[in-house]
Design a protein around this motif. Structure first.
Motif, PDB file in Angstrom:
ATOM      1  N   UNK A 191       0.835  -1.194   0.000  1.00 45.39           N
ATOM      2  CA  UNK A 191       0.000   0.000   0.000  1.00 45.39           C
ATOM      3  C   UNK A 191       0.873   1.247   0.000  1.00 45.39           C
ATOM      4  N   UNK A 192       0.494   2.239  -0.813  1.00 49.40           N
ATOM      5  CA  UNK A 192       1.129   3.546  -0.721  1.00 49.40           C
ATOM      6  C   UNK A 192       0.588   4.302   0.484  1.00 49.40           C
ATOM      7  N   UNK A 193       1.278   5.365   0.875  1.00 54.41           N
ATOM      8  CA  UNK A 193       0.847   6.099   2.072  1.00 54.41           C
ATOM      9  C   UNK A 193      -0.227   7.144   1.788  1.00 54.41           C
ATOM     10  N   UNK A 194      -0.548   7.353   0.505  1.00 58.51           N
ATOM     11  CA  UNK A 194      -1.615   8.290   0.158  1.00 58.51           C
ATOM     12  C   UNK A 194      -1.307   9.738   0.491  1.00 58.51           C
ATOM     13  N   UNK A 195      -0.023  10.052   0.654  1.00 58.31           N
ATOM     14  CA  UNK A 195       0.350  11.426   0.982  1.00 58.31           C
ATOM     15  C   UNK A 195       0.147  12.310  -0.237  1.00 58.31           C
ATOM     16  N   UNK A 196      -0.520  13.440  -0.030  1.00 59.06           N
ATOM     17  CA  UNK A 196      -0.848  14.318  -1.154  1.00 59.06           C
ATOM     18  C   UNK A 196      -0.485  15.763  -0.843  1.00 59.06           C
ATOM     19  N   UNK A 197      -0.116  16.489  -1.876  1.00 59.29           N
ATOM     20  CA  UNK A 197       0.196  17.904  -1.740  1.00 59.29           C
ATOM     21  C   UNK A 197      -1.072  18.743  -1.845  1.00 59.29           C
ATOM     22  N   UNK A 198      -1.082  19.863  -1.160  1.00 60.67           N
ATOM     23  CA  UNK A 198      -2.178  20.819  -1.249  1.00 60.67           C
ATOM     24  C   UNK A 198      -1.756  22.018  -2.083  1.00 60.67           C
ATOM     25  N   UNK A 199      -2.734  22.776  -2.550  1.00 58.98           N
ATOM     26  CA  UNK A 199      -2.446  24.015  -3.268  1.00 58.98           C
ATOM     27  C   UNK A 199      -1.669  24.977  -2.371  1.00 58.98           C
ATOM     28  N   UNK A 200      -0.737  25.692  -2.956  1.00 59.73           N
ATOM     29  CA  UNK A 200      -0.051  26.755  -2.217  1.00 59.73           C
ATOM     30  C   UNK A 200      -0.978  27.957  -2.007  1.00 59.73           C
ATOM     31  N   UNK A 201      -1.934  28.143  -2.919  1.00 62.21           N
ATOM     32  CA  UNK A 201      -2.858  29.275  -2.833  1.00 62.21           C
ATOM     33  C   UNK A 201      -3.940  28.944  -1.806  1.00 62.21           C
ATOM     34  N   UNK A 202      -4.032  29.745  -0.769  1.00 60.90           N
ATOM     35  CA  UNK A 202      -4.852  29.421   0.393  1.00 60.90           C
ATOM     36  C   UNK A 202      -6.337  29.301   0.062  1.00 60.90           C
ATOM     37  N   UNK A 203      -6.838  30.120  -0.824  1.00 61.98           N
ATOM     38  CA  UNK A 203      -8.274  30.116  -1.126  1.00 61.98           C
ATOM     39  C   UNK A 203      -8.746  28.749  -1.612  1.00 61.98           C
ATOM     40  N   UNK A 204      -7.900  28.054  -2.371  1.00 62.84           N
ATOM     41  CA  UNK A 204      -8.289  26.721  -2.843  1.00 62.84           C
ATOM     42  C   UNK A 204      -8.381  25.738  -1.677  1.00 62.84           C
ATOM     43  N   UNK A 205      -7.473  25.834  -0.733  1.00 63.77           N
ATOM     44  CA  UNK A 205      -7.500  24.947   0.423  1.00 63.77           C
ATOM     45  C   UNK A 205      -8.684  25.237   1.334  1.00 63.77           C
ATOM     46  N   UNK A 206      -9.134  26.489   1.382  1.00 64.47           N
ATOM     47  CA  UNK A 206     -10.272  26.852   2.219  1.00 64.47           C
ATOM     48  C   UNK A 206     -11.606  26.439   1.606  1.00 64.47           C
ATOM     49  N   UNK A 207     -11.602  26.145   0.313  1.00 67.35           N
ATOM     50  CA  UNK A 207     -12.790  25.595  -0.326  1.00 67.35           C
ATOM     51  C   UNK A 207     -13.708  26.585  -1.005  1.00 67.35           C
ATOM     52  N   UNK A 208     -13.450  27.889  -0.852  1.00 68.33           N
ATOM     53  CA  UNK A 208     -14.349  28.859  -1.485  1.00 68.33           C
ATOM     54  C   UNK A 208     -13.873  29.252  -2.878  1.00 68.33           C
ATOM     55  N   UNK A 209     -12.712  28.787  -3.254  1.00 71.04           N
ATOM     56  CA  UNK A 209     -12.239  28.882  -4.640  1.00 71.04           C
ATOM     57  C   UNK A 209     -11.879  27.466  -5.082  1.00 71.04           C
ATOM     58  N   UNK A 210     -11.943  27.220  -6.360  1.00 70.77           N
ATOM     59  CA  UNK A 210     -11.722  25.855  -6.844  1.00 70.77           C
ATOM     60  C   UNK A 210     -10.904  25.863  -8.119  1.00 70.77           C
ATOM     61  N   UNK A 211     -10.020  24.902  -8.238  1.00 70.88           N
ATOM     62  CA  UNK A 211      -9.315  24.598  -9.480  1.00 70.88           C
ATOM     63  C   UNK A 211      -9.078  23.100  -9.496  1.00 70.88           C
ATOM     64  N   UNK A 212      -9.060  22.527 -10.667  1.00 72.56           N
ATOM     65  CA  UNK A 212      -8.857  21.083 -10.770  1.00 72.56           C
ATOM     66  C   UNK A 212      -7.438  20.707 -10.350  1.00 72.56           C
ATOM     67  N   UNK A 213      -7.336  19.597  -9.606  1.00 74.13           N
ATOM     68  CA  UNK A 213      -6.026  19.091  -9.206  1.00 74.13           C
ATOM     69  C   UNK A 213      -5.400  18.280 -10.340  1.00 74.13           C
TER      70      UNK A 213
END
Length: 255
Positions: free
Chosen positions: A183-205
């Motif tokens: 099994x892989x560890x499923x570790x994933x990177x997040x957007x550097x732009x905070x608005x995408x991480x907060x969920x009120x802005x969106x862009x495809x990963x």
């Protein structure tokens, strides 16, 4: 197992010619990589098992749903460079749905539930357009993976090949899950732009840029026992929704 009368692929003309269904359920999945250890058809197996069990429970209470065969491909535009992740564009989904709805409307089934099993499928805009085109139809969407989003027995939250999905597969298709040392560890990177991480802005990963193993969420705490609990809890909740849909008067939906 025997013929399940609420599963279209299993039932027959002898039964269907004397049955009137109240609701059509269309499971819609995807074919895509799920970390190293889960099969490409994980979303399909989840859709098949969960939709069938939820329909069964509703049927046993007196509802008349019919589960259509699962659509195996979904929107995978963000995974175009992942080998054999099969993509259906939203415009293709729209065309498929229009044809299916045309059949249902002509044959007197005026309720359709899209039983979504893939996070990349976003049916809201399609339902809006199709609702205008087919005003006698009641169209709705469910996402089973959001029905119990905060299940207290899932330790590590994720959204792809994570503890939740791995537990389910260990429960109903353990033969398709690789040994835990793979099994892989499923570790994933997040957007550097905070608005995408907060969920009120969106862009495809871009999947190949955020995850080495294609997973998002650590699956290491997954067990078949958790999968069984999740399966039973989700299908019970979904069955209650399906029963309500079957018995609802689409001309009197608001209180």
């Amino acid at each position: 197992m025997g013929i399940r009368p609420y599963i279209l692929a299993e039932t027959n003309w002898l039964a269907l010619k004397q049955t009137q269904f109240e609701l059509a359920i269309l499971p819609w999945a995807a074919t895509e990589a799920h970390n190293y250890h889960l099969p490409y058809g994980t979303d399909i197996y989840e859709a098949d098992h969960l939709a069938a069990e939820a329909a069964k429970l509703a049927w046993e209470k007196g509802a008349k749903p019919i589960v259509l065969p699962t659509i195996p491909f979904g929107v995978n535009t963000g995974q175009s460079d992942i080998y054999l992740d099969i993509n259906l564009n939203p415009s293709t989904q729209l065309a498929i749905l229009a044809d299916i709805i045309t059949v249902l409307e002509r044959q007197g089934i005026h309720k359709l539930l899209l039983f979504n099993s893939h996070g990349g499928n976003n049916f809201k805009a399609l339902v809006r357009e199709l609702g205008l085109k087919f005003p006698t139809m009641f169209l709705c969407v469910s996402n089973w993976f959001k029905a119990l989003e905060n299940a207290d027995y899932i330790v590590e939250k994720g959204d792809h090949a994570d503890e939740r999905e791995t537990s389910l597969m260990l429960y109903f298709r353990p033969d398709l899950v690789l040994d835990k040392n793979q099994w892989g560890d499923g570790k994933a990177k997040n957007f550097r732009i905070q608005a995408f991480s907060e969920g009120w802005a969106w862009a495809e990963r871009r999947w190949s840029e955020i995850s080495e193993d294609t997973g998002v969420g650590d699956p290491s705490n997954a067990t078949a026992e958790k999968g069984e609990r999740l399966f039973k809890d989700v299908t019970l909740k979904m069955s209650e929704f399906i029963f309500e849909l079957c018995k609802a008067d689409i001309k009197d939906l608001y209180a």
